[in-house]
Design a protein around this motif. Structure first.
Motif, PDB file in Angstrom:
ATOM      1  N   UNK A 237      81.015  13.898 108.670  1.00 28.36           N
ATOM      2  CA  UNK A 237      80.113  15.017 108.977  1.00 28.36           C
ATOM      3  C   UNK A 237      78.676  14.640 108.644  1.00 28.36           C
ATOM      4  N   UNK A 238      77.775  14.863 109.601  1.00 30.67           N
ATOM      5  CA  UNK A 238      76.363  14.563 109.402  1.00 30.67           C
ATOM      6  C   UNK A 238      75.613  15.845 109.079  1.00 30.67           C
ATOM      7  N   UNK A 239      74.842  15.842 107.982  1.00 33.42           N
ATOM      8  CA  UNK A 239      74.044  17.007 107.604  1.00 33.42           C
ATOM      9  C   UNK A 239      72.631  16.563 107.250  1.00 33.42           C
ATOM     10  N   UNK A 240      71.682  17.417 107.566  1.00 34.08           N
ATOM     11  CA  UNK A 240      70.300  17.145 107.180  1.00 34.08           C
ATOM     12  C   UNK A 240      70.059  17.746 105.807  1.00 34.08           C
ATOM     13  N   UNK A 241      69.511  16.974 104.885  1.00 31.61           N
ATOM     14  CA  UNK A 241      69.315  17.458 103.518  1.00 31.61           C
ATOM     15  C   UNK A 241      67.846  17.694 103.199  1.00 31.61           C
ATOM     16  N   UNK A 242      66.988  17.661 104.206  1.00 37.64           N
ATOM     17  CA  UNK A 242      65.591  18.047 104.039  1.00 37.64           C
ATOM     18  C   UNK A 242      65.265  19.183 104.995  1.00 37.64           C
ATOM     19  N   UNK A 243      64.170  19.876 104.705  1.00 38.14           N
ATOM     20  CA  UNK A 243      63.717  20.997 105.512  1.00 38.14           C
ATOM     21  C   UNK A 243      62.298  20.687 105.970  1.00 38.14           C
ATOM     22  N   UNK A 317      75.570   6.137 112.975  1.00 38.86           N
ATOM     23  CA  UNK A 317      75.823   6.115 111.533  1.00 38.86           C
ATOM     24  C   UNK A 317      77.311   6.005 111.233  1.00 38.86           C
ATOM     25  N   UNK A 318      78.122   6.585 112.093  1.00 36.87           N
ATOM     26  CA  UNK A 318      79.558   6.578 111.855  1.00 36.87           C
ATOM     27  C   UNK A 318      80.252   5.299 112.264  1.00 36.87           C
ATOM     28  N   UNK A 319      79.611   4.483 113.100  1.00 37.72           N
ATOM     29  CA  UNK A 319      80.292   3.291 113.632  1.00 37.72           C
ATOM     30  C   UNK A 319      79.644   1.979 113.207  1.00 37.72           C
ATOM     31  N   UNK A 320      78.372   1.980 112.860  1.00 39.59           N
ATOM     32  CA  UNK A 320      77.707   0.725 112.479  1.00 39.59           C
ATOM     33  C   UNK A 320      78.344   0.165 111.208  1.00 39.59           C
ATOM     34  N   UNK A 321      78.695  -1.099 111.232  1.00 39.90           N
ATOM     35  CA  UNK A 321      79.413  -1.697 110.103  1.00 39.90           C
ATOM     36  C   UNK A 321      78.534  -1.814 108.866  1.00 39.90           C
ATOM     37  N   UNK A 322      77.265  -2.143 109.053  1.00 40.98           N
ATOM     38  CA  UNK A 322      76.352  -2.365 107.933  1.00 40.98           C
ATOM     39  C   UNK A 322      75.073  -1.564 108.141  1.00 40.98           C
ATOM     40  N   UNK A 323      74.350  -1.252 107.057  1.00 39.76           N
ATOM     41  CA  UNK A 323      73.084  -0.523 107.213  1.00 39.76           C
ATOM     42  C   UNK A 323      72.110  -1.186 108.167  1.00 39.76           C
ATOM     43  N   UNK A 324      72.027  -2.523 108.114  1.00 40.85           N
ATOM     44  CA  UNK A 324      71.086  -3.195 109.021  1.00 40.85           C
ATOM     45  C   UNK A 324      71.480  -3.020 110.482  1.00 40.85           C
ATOM     46  N   UNK A 325      72.788  -2.927 110.753  1.00 45.78           N
ATOM     47  CA  UNK A 325      73.237  -2.662 112.123  1.00 45.78           C
ATOM     48  C   UNK A 325      72.803  -1.265 112.565  1.00 45.78           C
ATOM     49  N   UNK A 326      72.941  -0.295 111.670  1.00 37.86           N
ATOM     50  CA  UNK A 326      72.551   1.079 111.997  1.00 37.86           C
ATOM     51  C   UNK A 326      71.052   1.170 112.257  1.00 37.86           C
ATOM     52  N   UNK A 327      70.245   0.519 111.411  1.00 36.35           N
ATOM     53  CA  UNK A 327      68.788   0.543 111.598  1.00 36.35           C
ATOM     54  C   UNK A 327      68.418  -0.059 112.937  1.00 36.35           C
ATOM     55  N   UNK A 328      68.988  -1.194 113.243  1.00 33.32           N
ATOM     56  CA  UNK A 328      68.670  -1.880 114.510  1.00 33.32           C
ATOM     57  C   UNK A 328      69.058  -1.020 115.711  1.00 33.32           C
ATOM     58  N   UNK A 329      70.248  -0.425 115.675  1.00 35.17           N
ATOM     59  CA  UNK A 329      70.706   0.383 116.807  1.00 35.17           C
ATOM     60  C   UNK A 329      69.882   1.657 116.967  1.00 35.17           C
ATOM     61  N   UNK A 330      69.516   2.297 115.869  1.00 32.69           N
ATOM     62  CA  UNK A 330      68.739   3.540 115.953  1.00 32.69           C
ATOM     63  C   UNK A 330      67.348   3.279 116.525  1.00 32.69           C
ATOM     64  N   UNK A 331      66.699   2.215 116.075  1.00 30.26           N
ATOM     65  CA  UNK A 331      65.378   1.893 116.616  1.00 30.26           C
ATOM     66  C   UNK A 331      65.484   1.542 118.092  1.00 30.26           C
ATOM     67  N   UNK A 332      66.531   0.840 118.472  1.00 31.47           N
ATOM     68  CA  UNK A 332      66.727   0.501 119.879  1.00 31.47           C
ATOM     69  C   UNK A 332      66.902   1.756 120.735  1.00 31.47           C
ATOM     70  N   UNK A 333      67.612   2.750 120.211  1.00 33.48           N
ATOM     71  CA  UNK A 333      67.786   4.002 120.956  1.00 33.48           C
ATOM     72  C   UNK A 333      66.443   4.717 121.139  1.00 33.48           C
ATOM     73  N   UNK A 334      65.617   4.707 120.097  1.00 31.76           N
ATOM     74  CA  UNK A 334      64.299   5.355 120.212  1.00 31.76           C
ATOM     75  C   UNK A 334      63.444   4.651 121.258  1.00 31.76           C
ATOM     76  N   UNK A 335      63.498   3.331 121.305  1.00 34.71           N
ATOM     77  CA  UNK A 335      62.730   2.580 122.305  1.00 34.71           C
ATOM     78  C   UNK A 335      63.287   2.801 123.700  1.00 34.71           C
TER      79      UNK A 335
END
Length: 354
Positions: A237-243, A317-335
């Motif tokens: 489950x993904x939740x935002x913890x900032x407002x 976030x749920x599928x990337x094996x490592x944090x660096x994989x998640x960072x790379x994929x998220x930035x790629x999606x934004x681009x």
């Protein structure tokens, strides 16, 4: 319509004569007439509605400056005044929740039974982490800063001519806390760092938002100002913890705007809080959270979450094996979505130490 003396008006409005004199001086509730010889104040019955609204709003703790704005709005658009009161109360509830966490923390510290006494006691858990930032496909410079370390995750989004320096300074101030802050000092350390950065940020033309988490024992301390965000993925489950400290978020809180409408609102980037040199803009949210093995945390700038769908963020976030994989994929999606803004993100996993 007959006039009422200040005493009679005080009884009818349930405001004291002393309060009425103060509200007159502030221009909040001006008498209908002041006797030129005696200085006595006289009011009309038509002023009772405004006076009673002032009394009610004072009872809920609304600041006088905001009461004046609400009362003026009430005289032209009662519905809009009601929505403004609702937005104020949503803000109060958010800040009360943050203060409740701080009280719980302080009680634990003073009673000698704190939850998570210090970073040095976190022997059964460690953090895997990564951070990245990109200029995007439209902006000429990158004013976002991202950092990830074994105890600290931070993202700052600068704005104005000197925004890159401001965001870098904000993160640098927190990096200095990684080895110097322990247990009960963490919240004070974060608050002091925010104050220092804000004092160095000049005049409001430039500044930065800031979201960071610092691990202390089995808990993390979060500091947040502006519209950079922190998310937690736990048990799928993904939740935002900032407002968000933005105009559109305050309108969503008040029920006058939907999240979908906010995405295309012309003032969606208008910040209500930021580190811009103004003391009243820099109040950070400070909170404590329990950390569990398997937690994955994401901090990011609006260059990510405004163009990448929540479902896609959760999927990565749920599928990337490592944090660096998640960072790379998220930035790629934004681009891939056009990269209209700078984008920064930091990801960390809480894992059981081998």
């Amino acid at each position: 319509m007959g006039e009422l003396t200040i005493g009679a008006f005080a009884r009818a409005s349930r405001l004291s004569p002393k309060a009425l004199r103060l509200y007159d001086e502030l221009g909040l509730l001006v008498p209908a007439r002041v006797d030129a010889t005696t200085g006595y104040r006289y009011y009309t019955e038509a002023q009772l509605a405004r006076a009673r609204l002032v009394a009610w709003l004072r009872r809920v703790g609304m600041p006088l400056a905001r009461i004046g704005a609400v009362c003026d709005l009430y005289e032209t658009d009662p519905g809009a005044a009601g929505r403004d009161i609702s937005a104020y109360w949503a803000q109060v509830e958010t800040e009360t929740a943050a203060r409740r966490d701080l009280v719980t923390f302080l009680v634990g510290q003073l009673s000698g039974n704190p939850a998570g006494k210090g970073v040095e006691e976190m022997s059964d858990m460690r953090m895997r982490y990564a951070a990245g930032s990109d200029r995007g496909l439209v902006r000429a410079v990158n004013q976002d800063t991202a950092y990830a370390g074994s105890k600290l995750l931070a993202v700052a989004d600068g704005f104005g001519d000197d925004g890159a320096r401001a965001s870098g300074a904000a993160v640098d101030a927190l990096v200095a806390l990684e080895e110097s802050v322990r247990g009960g000092d963490v919240l004070n350390g974060l608050a002091d760092a925010v104050d220092r950065v804000n004092a160095l940020t000049g005049g409001g033309a430039s500044g930065t938002t800031l979201t960071a988490i610092l691990w202390t024992g089995s808990r993390l301390a979060l500091v947040h100002v502006g519209d950079t965000r922190a998310y937690l993925l736990r048990g799928g489950d993904l939740s935002r913890i900032t407002h968000d400290h933005t105009l559109v978020q305050s309108m969503i809180d008040a029920g006058t705007l939907t999240a979908e409408e906010a995405a295309s609102h012309p003032q969606r980037a208008l910040l209500l809080r930021a580190l811009d040199g103004a003391e009243d803009h820099a109040r950070p949210d400070l909170r404590l959270y329990d950390v569990e093995p398997g937690d994955r945390y994401l901090l990011c700038s609006d260059g990510l979450f405004t163009v990448v769908r929540p479902d896609d963020i959760r999927r990565v976030l749920g599928t990337a094996a490592q944090p660096e994989d998640a960072v790379r994929e998220l930035i790629a999606l934004a681009l891939a979505a056009g990269g209209p803004d700078n984008v920064a993100c930091a990801v960390a996993d809480a894992v059981t130490a081998a």
